[in-house]
Design an enzyme around this catalytic site. Sequence first.
Site, PDB file in Angstrom:
ATOM      1  N   ILE A   1      -6.120  -7.819  -4.508  1.00 41.90           N
ATOM      2  CA  ILE A   1      -7.141  -6.873  -4.960  1.00 41.90           C
ATOM      3  C   ILE A   1      -7.037  -6.695  -6.479  1.00 41.90           C
ATOM      4  O   ILE A   1      -6.153  -5.998  -6.970  1.00 41.90           O
ATOM      5  CB  ILE A   1      -6.972  -5.519  -4.247  1.00 41.90           C
ATOM      6  CG1 ILE A   1      -6.985  -5.744  -2.723  1.00 41.90           C
ATOM      7  CG2 ILE A   1      -8.077  -4.550  -4.663  1.00 41.90           C
ATOM      8  CD1 ILE A   1      -6.619  -4.525  -1.898  1.00 41.90           C
TER       9      ILE A   1
ATOM     10  N   GLU B   1       2.749  -0.306   9.293  1.00 41.12           N
ATOM     11  CA  GLU B   1       3.372  -1.526   9.826  1.00 41.12           C
ATOM     12  C   GLU B   1       4.473  -1.066  10.769  1.00 41.12           C
ATOM     13  O   GLU B   1       5.429  -0.430  10.338  1.00 41.12           O
ATOM     14  CB  GLU B   1       3.959  -2.353   8.678  1.00 41.12           C
ATOM     15  CG  GLU B   1       2.899  -2.755   7.651  1.00 41.12           C
ATOM     16  CD  GLU B   1       3.463  -3.639   6.529  1.00 41.12           C
ATOM     17  OE1 GLU B   1       4.671  -3.955   6.541  1.00 41.12           O
ATOM     18  OE2 GLU B   1       2.674  -4.007   5.645  1.00 41.12           O
TER      19      GLU B   1
ATOM     20  N   CYS C   1     -16.612  -3.977  10.005  1.00 40.05           N
ATOM     21  CA  CYS C   1     -17.158  -2.628  10.198  1.00 40.05           C
ATOM     22  C   CYS C   1     -17.256  -1.911   8.857  1.00 40.05           C
ATOM     23  O   CYS C   1     -16.305  -1.878   8.084  1.00 40.05           O
ATOM     24  CB  CYS C   1     -16.265  -1.823  11.147  1.00 40.05           C
ATOM     25  SG  CYS C   1     -16.762  -0.094  11.272  1.00 40.05           S
TER      26      CYS C   1
ATOM     27  N   LEU D   1      -7.583 -12.496  -1.112  1.00 42.98           N
ATOM     28  CA  LEU D   1      -6.973 -11.343  -0.441  1.00 42.98           C
ATOM     29  C   LEU D   1      -6.506 -10.309  -1.460  1.00 42.98           C
ATOM     30  O   LEU D   1      -6.657  -9.107  -1.269  1.00 42.98           O
ATOM     31  CB  LEU D   1      -5.785 -11.797   0.417  1.00 42.98           C
ATOM     32  CG  LEU D   1      -5.093 -10.636   1.139  1.00 42.98           C
ATOM     33  CD1 LEU D   1      -5.753 -10.373   2.483  1.00 42.98           C
ATOM     34  CD2 LEU D   1      -3.606 -10.867   1.305  1.00 42.98           C
TER      35      LEU D   1
ATOM     36  N   THR E   1       0.837  -1.209   0.000  1.00 43.10           N
ATOM     37  CA  THR E   1       0.000   0.000   0.000  1.00 43.10           C
ATOM     38  C   THR E   1       0.869   1.255   0.000  1.00 43.10           C
ATOM     39  O   THR E   1       0.572   2.237  -0.685  1.00 43.10           O
ATOM     40  CB  THR E   1      -0.917  -0.002   1.244  1.00 43.10           C
ATOM     41  OG1 THR E   1      -1.685  -1.187   1.219  1.00 43.10           O
ATOM     42  CG2 THR E   1      -1.836   1.199   1.283  1.00 43.10           C
TER      43      THR E   1
ATOM     44  N   CYS F   1     -21.690   0.353  14.547  1.00 42.78           N
ATOM     45  CA  CYS F   1     -22.458  -0.331  13.492  1.00 42.78           C
ATOM     46  C   CYS F   1     -22.834  -1.738  13.987  1.00 42.78           C
ATOM     47  O   CYS F   1     -22.341  -2.201  15.011  1.00 42.78           O
ATOM     48  CB  CYS F   1     -21.653  -0.401  12.193  1.00 42.78           C
ATOM     49  SG  CYS F   1     -20.266  -1.565  12.249  1.00 42.78           S
TER      50      CYS F   1
ATOM     51  N   HIS G   1       2.005   1.926  -3.410  1.00 41.39           N
ATOM     52  CA  HIS G   1       0.982   2.623  -4.222  1.00 41.39           C
ATOM     53  C   HIS G   1       1.014   4.117  -3.904  1.00 41.39           C
ATOM     54  O   HIS G   1       0.888   4.957  -4.791  1.00 41.39           O
ATOM     55  CB  HIS G   1      -0.414   2.076  -3.933  1.00 41.39           C
ATOM     56  CG  HIS G   1      -0.644   0.689  -4.452  1.00 41.39           C
ATOM     57  ND1 HIS G   1      -0.738   0.419  -5.801  1.00 41.39           N
ATOM     58  CD2 HIS G   1      -0.772  -0.497  -3.823  1.00 41.39           C
ATOM     59  CE1 HIS G   1      -0.918  -0.865  -5.964  1.00 41.39           C
ATOM     60  NE2 HIS G   1      -0.940  -1.455  -4.785  1.00 41.39           N
TER      61      HIS G   1
ATOM     62  N   ILE H   1     -11.441 -11.511   1.842  1.00 40.83           N
ATOM     63  CA  ILE H   1     -10.729 -11.235   3.104  1.00 40.83           C
ATOM     64  C   ILE H   1     -10.317  -9.771   3.130  1.00 40.83           C
ATOM     65  O   ILE H   1      -9.683  -9.275   2.198  1.00 40.83           O
ATOM     66  CB  ILE H   1      -9.426 -12.065   3.207  1.00 40.83           C
ATOM     67  CG1 ILE H   1      -9.697 -13.546   2.996  1.00 40.83           C
ATOM     68  CG2 ILE H   1      -8.715 -11.785   4.531  1.00 40.83           C
ATOM     69  CD1 ILE H   1     -10.319 -14.254   4.141  1.00 40.83           C
TER      70      ILE H   1
ATOM     71  N   ARG I   1      11.388 -13.955  -5.485  1.00 39.37           N
ATOM     72  CA  ARG I   1      10.358 -14.209  -4.485  1.00 39.37           C
ATOM     73  C   ARG I   1       9.988 -15.681  -4.399  1.00 39.37           C
ATOM     74  O   ARG I   1       9.693 -16.204  -3.319  1.00 39.37           O
ATOM     75  CB  ARG I   1       9.143 -13.347  -4.787  1.00 39.37           C
ATOM     76  CG  ARG I   1       9.472 -11.888  -4.484  1.00 39.37           C
ATOM     77  CD  ARG I   1       8.350 -10.969  -4.725  1.00 39.37           C
ATOM     78  NE  ARG I   1       8.473  -9.785  -3.882  1.00 39.37           N
ATOM     79  CZ  ARG I   1       7.579  -8.804  -3.859  1.00 39.37           C
ATOM     80  NH1 ARG I   1       6.517  -8.883  -4.621  1.00 39.37           N
ATOM     81  NH2 ARG I   1       7.746  -7.777  -3.061  1.00 39.37           N
TER      82      ARG I   1
HETATM   83  P1  NAD Z   1       2.755  -7.864  -3.844  1.00 39.12           P
HETATM   84  O1  NAD Z   1       2.311  -6.924  -4.895  1.00 39.12           O
HETATM   85  O2  NAD Z   1       4.080  -7.706  -3.228  1.00 39.12           O
HETATM   86  O3  NAD Z   1       2.621  -9.377  -4.360  1.00 39.12           O
HETATM   87  C1  NAD Z   1       1.905  -9.752  -5.475  1.00 39.12           C
HETATM   88  C2  NAD Z   1       2.743 -10.792  -6.210  1.00 39.12           C
HETATM   89  O4  NAD Z   1       1.972 -11.306  -7.281  1.00 39.12           O
HETATM   90  C3  NAD Z   1       4.043 -10.227  -6.785  1.00 39.12           C
HETATM   91  O5  NAD Z   1       5.168 -10.934  -6.262  1.00 39.12           O
HETATM   92  C4  NAD Z   1       3.863 -10.431  -8.282  1.00 39.12           C
HETATM   93  O6  NAD Z   1       5.085 -10.730  -8.948  1.00 39.12           O
HETATM   94  C5  NAD Z   1       2.903 -11.626  -8.294  1.00 39.12           C
HETATM   95  N1  NAD Z   1       2.303 -11.898  -9.601  1.00 39.12           N
HETATM   96  C6  NAD Z   1       2.255 -11.102 -10.701  1.00 39.12           C
HETATM   97  N2  NAD Z   1       1.687 -11.774 -11.739  1.00 39.12           N
HETATM   98  C7  NAD Z   1       1.368 -13.010 -11.272  1.00 39.12           C
HETATM   99  C8  NAD Z   1       0.763 -14.152 -11.873  1.00 39.12           C
HETATM  100  N3  NAD Z   1       0.331 -14.138 -13.139  1.00 39.12           N
HETATM  101  N4  NAD Z   1       0.597 -15.252 -11.107  1.00 39.12           N
HETATM  102  C9  NAD Z   1       0.999 -15.274  -9.825  1.00 39.12           C
HETATM  103  N5  NAD Z   1       1.584 -14.220  -9.205  1.00 39.12           N
HETATM  104  C10 NAD Z   1       1.756 -13.107  -9.928  1.00 39.12           C
HETATM  105  O7  NAD Z   1       1.624  -7.780  -2.730  1.00 39.12           O
HETATM  106  P2  NAD Z   1       1.530  -8.221  -1.189  1.00 39.12           P
HETATM  107  O8  NAD Z   1       1.907  -7.070  -0.338  1.00 39.12           O
HETATM  108  O9  NAD Z   1       2.139  -9.556  -0.921  1.00 39.12           O
HETATM  109  O10 NAD Z   1      -0.056  -8.347  -1.141  1.00 39.12           O
HETATM  110  C11 NAD Z   1      -0.710  -9.343  -1.906  1.00 39.12           C
HETATM  111  C12 NAD Z   1      -2.042  -8.849  -2.460  1.00 39.12           C
HETATM  112  O11 NAD Z   1      -2.956  -8.634  -1.378  1.00 39.12           O
HETATM  113  C13 NAD Z   1      -1.991  -7.533  -3.226  1.00 39.12           C
HETATM  114  O12 NAD Z   1      -2.937  -7.595  -4.281  1.00 39.12           O
HETATM  115  C14 NAD Z   1      -2.447  -6.517  -2.190  1.00 39.12           C
HETATM  116  O13 NAD Z   1      -3.025  -5.363  -2.783  1.00 39.12           O
HETATM  117  C15 NAD Z   1      -3.478  -7.325  -1.449  1.00 39.12           C
HETATM  118  N6  NAD Z   1      -3.744  -6.930  -0.058  1.00 39.12           N
HETATM  119  C16 NAD Z   1      -5.038  -7.055   0.360  1.00 39.12           C
HETATM  120  C17 NAD Z   1      -5.368  -6.793   1.671  1.00 39.12           C
HETATM  121  C18 NAD Z   1      -6.760  -6.987   2.122  1.00 39.12           C
HETATM  122  O14 NAD Z   1      -7.066  -6.631   3.266  1.00 39.12           O
HETATM  123  N7  NAD Z   1      -7.624  -7.579   1.293  1.00 39.12           N
HETATM  124  C19 NAD Z   1      -4.375  -6.388   2.578  1.00 39.12           C
HETATM  125  C20 NAD Z   1      -3.051  -6.275   2.121  1.00 39.12           C
HETATM  126  C21 NAD Z   1      -2.752  -6.570   0.800  1.00 39.12           C
HETATM  127 ZN    ZN Z   2     -18.373  -0.318  12.868  1.00 41.09          ZN
END
Ligand code: NAD
Ligand code: ZN
Length: 341
Positions: free
Chosen positions: A264, A64, A107, A262, A40, A96, A43, A286, A200
């Site tokens: 996005i 974090e 929430c 998870l 994040t 809520c 971004h 999630i 990775r």
């Molecule tokens: P990150 O961007 O570091 O990891 C994503 C990984 O996906 C990268 O290593 C990338 O190389 C890989 N990737 C790209 N193309 C791919 C493919 N075709 N197949 C498989 N993998 C591929 O992100 P992160 O910090 O580990 O977070 C993971 C995801 O979770 C992100 O989308 C982030 O936005 C999301 N996220 C969601 C929440 C939530 O509460 N829902 C919280 C934190 C992060």
């Molecule tokens: Zn609430």
Amino acid sequence: MKALVKEKAGPGLTLAEVPQPEMGHNDVLIRIRKTAICGTDIHIWKWDEWAAKTVPIGMHVGHEYVGEIVAMGEEVRGFQLGDRVSGEGHVTCGHCRNCRAGRRHLCRNTVGVGVNRPGAFAEFLSLPAVNAFKIPDNIADDLAAIFDPYGNATHTALSFNLVGEDVLITGAGPIGIMAVAIARHVGARHVVITDVNDYRLDLASKMGASRVVNVARERLTHVMSELGMVEGFDVGLEMSGVPSAFTQMLEVMNHGGKVALLGIPPAETAIDWNQVIFKGLEIKGIYGREMFETWYKMVAMLQSGLDLNPILTHRYPLNAYVEGFETMLSGQSGKVILEWP
Ligand code: NAD
Ligand code: ZN
């Protein structure tokens, strides 16, 4: 105090002087020791479309961290000055329906530390005491600083029973890699992870993956036959946010499989719904961590031998924060820690 501030609409963050945060009677003031850089924050650093419409200019970001309680509002109970804490970054409304039922992670009025309110890339963070989480002495600062993303991995991975199951994780970002270690720790059989980034995937291998798959070069179905898997994966954890990774996951799930999302993806990503319907898949979204069940599980898993240390690949002092962000941007890293003076 010093903080990393989004000073203008564009890439980067500036180390600047900002006022020390105000503290209400239910808040704790945390002196930050270590922080970690989240996807994040990347971004926000890049200033993409999401960041530009979400983060106000002038805000200091970051969510974090680990630190120490140095002041408390008069209503705060259950903490002491000097307590070492990390904290839940989702500040919830408390009134809520879900909050009142104890389901605070659902929430509808959630506000994010370091996104919608001042963050942890600062000398001090003011946080509602109910969001602070005490860290046991036998857990090191560097690990405590990544409890937020470790919590995302934990919440997702423990959504379904993994004991004896074949688990597919798509996306070997820091969260996917931690999910590998968790799945292994709690007794999954095969833990297969996909990505397109070899650095990775190597890290995921060190953290206990049965097999890592670079989908740019290798076919997942070939790997499945190599492992003797005839029917498909029992549990899928989507942790890339990449539409093709999710599509691929749906194709290799067994009937009755369970999928936690998870990552996005772009808002209107299309999938083959027949995969969901005729396979009777169960799909769960999630968001964040369960408050605070996830946090208790995180501590318990570390205390029962889960080793997350390999994910901590880089450490920088605060004044080298640009290097820290560049390392994270390069994709050639696990978690990057920034140390506050
Ligand atoms: P990150 O961007 O570091 O990891 C994503 C990984 O996906 C990268 O290593 C990338 O190389 C890989 N990737 C790209 N193309 C791919 C493919 N075709 N197949 C498989 N993998 C591929 O992100 P992160 O910090 O580990 O977070 C993971 C995801 O979770 C992100 O989308 C982030 O936005 C999301 N996220 C969601 C929440 C939530 O509460 N829902 C919280 C934190 C992060
Ligand atoms: Zn609430």
